[in-house]
Design an enzyme around this catalytic site. Structure first.
Site, short mmCIF file in Angstrom:
data_model
loop_
_atom_site.label_atom_id
_atom_site.label_comp_id
_atom_site.label_asym_id
_atom_site.label_seq_id
_atom_site.Cartn_x
_atom_site.Cartn_y
_atom_site.Cartn_z
N ASP A 1 0.85 -1.18 0.00
CA ASP A 1 0.00 0.00 0.00
C ASP A 1 0.90 1.24 0.00
OD1 ASP A 1 -3.26 0.31 0.89
OD2 ASP A 1 -2.02 2.11 0.97
N THR B 1 -11.28 2.11 -8.05
CA THR B 1 -11.58 2.60 -9.41
C THR B 1 -12.77 3.56 -9.30
OG1 THR B 1 -12.78 0.52 -9.73
CG2 THR B 1 -10.64 0.73 -10.81
N CYS C 1 -19.33 1.01 -4.75
CA CYS C 1 -19.76 0.06 -5.78
C CYS C 1 -21.03 0.49 -6.51
CB CYS C 1 -19.96 -1.33 -5.17
SG CYS C 1 -18.43 -2.20 -4.82
#
Length: 430
Positions: free
Chosen positions: A32, A93, A268
């Site tokens: 990360d 994303t 989402c």
């Protein structure tokens, strides 16, 4: 038997649980770019609350005792994962302010992997994308950075994540996993790899594009179904009947889908439909149903705000400088995730009306809210304070224990967006 050393890029809600499951079988490095997050994990702590702390500490110990031959360790230096032969990408994303896909984190991760990739390595993407993105956008970056030939020197796969933040029942291992690979052989190898950790089993898709599309439509379908009941809520408000009463009556039929109205945020459902729409429009097709569903769901915060203002006016309140308490800021109940929360839209609308707004959420990280949204949230509800209006935006279990009517003035308004309170104590609910 092939020996795997796995690097999982991104140690958030998706990457960390995945890392720990694989760490039971293989050495895993959780990469990360956030050094603070890496330090937190190596100290056995997880602020997302997705990982079992006992499991995290156990695999950290395994890694240390085995000298990196098994277990888990979090890292932030690219050189630390250079010896891995499987790279799994779980970076965000998101969408930009124009609702277009923002592939910067994905392409950045691909660039990093490409710079250290070796012959025979496998790169698996779990981040949600539009059909074709992995092969059309990520592969060229991998080839350019590595100087290696796709499907000759290195291979890729796509296995969409199905993590539901805060859900302790439908966890990573308990939900069937879709897998795919860039060749028949690699598809099987990737499928076998995931079978090691997914007790619910796997489904090997016929192609990477099919796997990508399956993920996109999962959340687009849910978004559209919620948009339908949200639109019903807008209609029934004008009729003067309670949406939940209607849904309860309709739900007595065996094939009625029992969706509830509400705010649609998170990483989402409120994002993925735009990825599918983006690809459709690239191909010259305008996806009316998908985008109309997004418009309806994005309008709900404004509806809630205006409804509260109307109720206040009807009770003789002066709107300017009135005080409102919003209970909840995360995108869903009993979860610390504030990504793409739509509660901020309610806040913004109310402030534009001249209302003074307090926000209380015992689950949300105050620093994260400050950094992401430039907002301050209360550490606790002020004693002796009476608000003109209260909006229950998230149904955290803690809120169900609060005597909410005692916090509102006699001519105040309580709006329940989740229909989680006794209907006799609220003025309106979604």
């Amino acid at each position: 038997m092939k020996f795997y050393k796995i690097a999982v890029l991104g140690q958030g809600y998706v990457g960390l649980p995945l890392s720990l499951e694989f760490a039971h079988h293989y050495p895993v490095l959780g990469f990360d770019i956030n050094s603070q997050r890496v330090a937190e994990l190596n100290n056995g702590k997880d602020s997302t609350l997705e990982a079992d702390s006992g499991k995290l500490k156990k695999y950290l110990k395994y890694y240390e005792e085995s000298n990196g031959e098994s277990g888990f360790k979090a890292v932030s230096e690219l050189k630390d994962i250079s010896e891995c032969n499987v790279f799994i990408v779980t970076v965000p994303t998101p969408i930009d302010k124009y609702n277009a896909p923002n592939l910067k984190p994905l392409l950045s991760a691909s660039k990093m992997i490409g710079s250290i990739m070796k012959k025979g390595d496998i790169v698996i993407y779990e981040s949600t994308v539009y059909p074709g993105c992995t092969e059309e956008e990520c592969v060229p970056v991998l080839e350019k950075q590595s100087g290696l030939k796709f499907n000759q020197d290195f291979f890729i796969g796509y296995s969409p994540e199905r993590i539901n933040p805060g859900d302790k029942i439908n966890t990573l291992t308990n939900v069937k996993k879709v897998t795919s690979g860039s060749t028949v052989e690699i598809a099987k190898e990737i499928d076998d790899l995931y079978k090691k950790i997914i007790t619910a089993g796997t489904f090997k898709a016929s192609s990477i594009k099919v796997a990508e599309a399956s993920k996109a439509i999962e959340n687009a379908q849910r978004d559209i179904n919620i948009s339908f009941v949200n639109e019903l809520a807008l209609i029934f408000d004008r009729i003067g009947i309670d949406t939940n009463d209607v849904l309860e009556a309709a739900g007595t039929k065996y094939n009625f889908l029992k969706y509830k109205p509400g705010l649609v945020g998170g990483h989402c459902i409120s994002v993925d439909p735009y990825y599918l729409a983006h690809k459709a429009e690239q191909l010259g097709y305008h996806p009316d149903v998908i985008l109309s569903g997004r418009r309806v769901n994005d309008s709900i915060a404004k509806f809630i705000s205006s409804k509260v203002v109307k109720l206040l006016i009807n009770k003789g309140n002066i709107i300017k400088d009135s005080e409102c308490l919003i209970l909840g800021f995360t995108f869903k109940e009993n979860c610390p995730d504030v990504r793409n929360t739509k509660v901020v839209d309610i806040y913004t609308e109310l402030v534009e009306y001249g209302i003074k707004v307090d926000i209380f959420d015992p689950w949300a990280n105050k620093e994260e809210v400050r950094e992401e949204y430039n907002l301050e949230i209360l550490a606790k509800i002020p004693e002796q304070t009476k608000y003109d209006s209260i909006i229950v935006a998230v149904s955290h279990s803690e809120f169900l224990q609060i005597d909410i009517p005692s916090l509102v003035k006699s001519n105040g308004v309580i709006f329940d967006t989740k229909a989680c309170l006794d209907r006799n104590i609220v003025d309106a609910r979604l």
